[in-house]
Design a protein around this motif. Sequence first.
Motif, short mmCIF file in Angstrom:
data_model
loop_
_atom_site.label_atom_id
_atom_site.label_comp_id
_atom_site.label_asym_id
_atom_site.label_seq_id
_atom_site.Cartn_x
_atom_site.Cartn_y
_atom_site.Cartn_z
N GLY A 96 0.82 -1.20 0.00
CA GLY A 96 0.00 0.00 0.00
C GLY A 96 0.85 1.25 0.00
N LEU A 97 0.66 2.10 -1.00
CA LEU A 97 1.45 3.33 -1.10
C LEU A 97 0.56 4.57 -1.14
CD1 LEU A 97 4.44 2.46 -3.46
CD2 LEU A 97 4.53 3.23 -1.07
N GLY A 98 -0.47 4.55 -0.29
CA GLY A 98 -1.23 5.77 -0.07
C GLY A 98 -0.43 6.69 0.83
N GLN A 99 -1.08 7.69 1.39
CA GLN A 99 -0.37 8.66 2.21
C GLN A 99 0.34 7.99 3.39
OE1 GLN A 99 -2.78 11.96 3.48
NE2 GLN A 99 -1.07 13.09 4.34
N ARG A 110 -1.22 -1.32 -6.25
CA ARG A 110 -1.96 -1.75 -7.43
C ARG A 110 -1.39 -1.11 -8.70
NH1 ARG A 110 -8.32 -0.79 -8.95
NH2 ARG A 110 -7.50 1.24 -9.56
N SER A 111 -1.04 0.16 -8.61
CA SER A 111 -0.53 0.90 -9.77
C SER A 111 0.92 1.31 -9.54
CB SER A 111 -1.39 2.14 -10.03
OG SER A 111 -1.44 2.95 -8.87
N PRO A 112 1.65 1.67 -10.59
CA PRO A 112 3.08 1.99 -10.44
C PRO A 112 3.30 3.25 -9.60
CG PRO A 112 2.51 1.57 -12.75
CD PRO A 112 1.22 1.67 -12.01
N HIS A 113 4.36 3.21 -8.79
CA HIS A 113 4.79 4.36 -8.00
C HIS A 113 6.30 4.42 -8.01
CE1 HIS A 113 0.99 5.53 -5.87
NE2 HIS A 113 0.66 4.28 -6.16
N THR A 172 12.34 0.11 -3.34
CA THR A 172 12.11 -0.70 -4.54
C THR A 172 10.61 -0.94 -4.68
OG1 THR A 172 14.23 -1.81 -4.22
CG2 THR A 172 12.65 -2.85 -5.72
N CYS A 173 10.03 -0.46 -5.77
CA CYS A 173 8.57 -0.50 -5.92
C CYS A 173 8.14 -1.59 -6.89
CB CYS A 173 8.06 0.85 -6.39
SG CYS A 173 8.25 2.17 -5.16
N PHE A 174 7.14 -2.35 -6.48
CA PHE A 174 6.49 -3.37 -7.30
C PHE A 174 5.02 -2.98 -7.44
CE2 PHE A 174 9.99 -5.33 -5.06
CZ PHE A 174 10.57 -6.20 -5.97
#
Length: 309
Positions: free
Chosen positions: A140-143, A164-167, A173-175
């Motif tokens: 999870g990459l929300g706030q 879910r979407s790219p960040h 390291t982001c997946f």
Amino acid sequence: MAILTWLHNAYGRDLIDGIRAALPDEDIREWPEAGNPDDIDICIVFRMPPGFLKPFRNLKLMSATGAGIDHYLLDPDFPRGIRMVRVVDHDFAARMADYVLAWTLFHHRDLAHFLAAQARHDWAYKIMRSASDVRVGVMGLGQMGRLAAERLAAIGYDTAAWSRSPHEVPSVTCFHGAGGLDDFLGRTEILVNLLPLTHETRGILGAATFARMPAGGVVISAARGGHLVEADLVAALQAGTLRAATIDAFPTEPLPADSPLWEVPNLYVTPHCSSTASLQTIVDTFTGNVRRFRDGQPLLNEVDTIAGY
């Protein structure tokens, strides 16, 4: 038009008094004294039974009192055509990051070992690994998730994140997506769950996820109870698939006093306290959105009620 409030009693009268003081020109009503339901066009509600919003035919804006909104959207009668906002700011996210860092350090430094040794009066020396050797993964990459990942990386953990979407997050390291989940889990020793609860993420903390992590991993979940499959967590801890877990949110809350989860070795239970919005955060965010809504300006922390976050 009027605003209907149904607020958390933990704040006493201070919360409603703060809202009234910030919006002196608004007609603010407190449930159950709603008056004519057709007057209500804005609502801020802590919890609500299914169908609660149905009488308010002119409702245009709904505000949560915190970051989570899944329990609202689970209501089959929730009016999907209205706009919805949630309450979250940097302080709210920072409190969550504090919780994540505290428990990551607890498990990395194996404080349970030293607490147990003290109880035995045992000078049980143990060599610790460097943070840079410990692979932590944030789901999870929300706030909240982004700040937690940034802080984990800042103190030296080998940090990854999955969304879910790219960040892109510096030093992380982001997946993303279903295609990135296996690689993310395969490198994650300490898994931190900060995902929103959606149809796709419900039950994600289950046997399939635990089996894809390195043996003896750790799970820290500070998101929603619906992410957790309790029986799978217990089985993974008993089998050693996981060596420990910290869980802050459960499918049934409060966790019943007779729940077996209280007694599971290496399972640490906290009472959904990982992050709570301050009174001032709720007042400022909600009243700011009321003003923006009245003036036709973009809203803060608006939710996509279809996506669920």
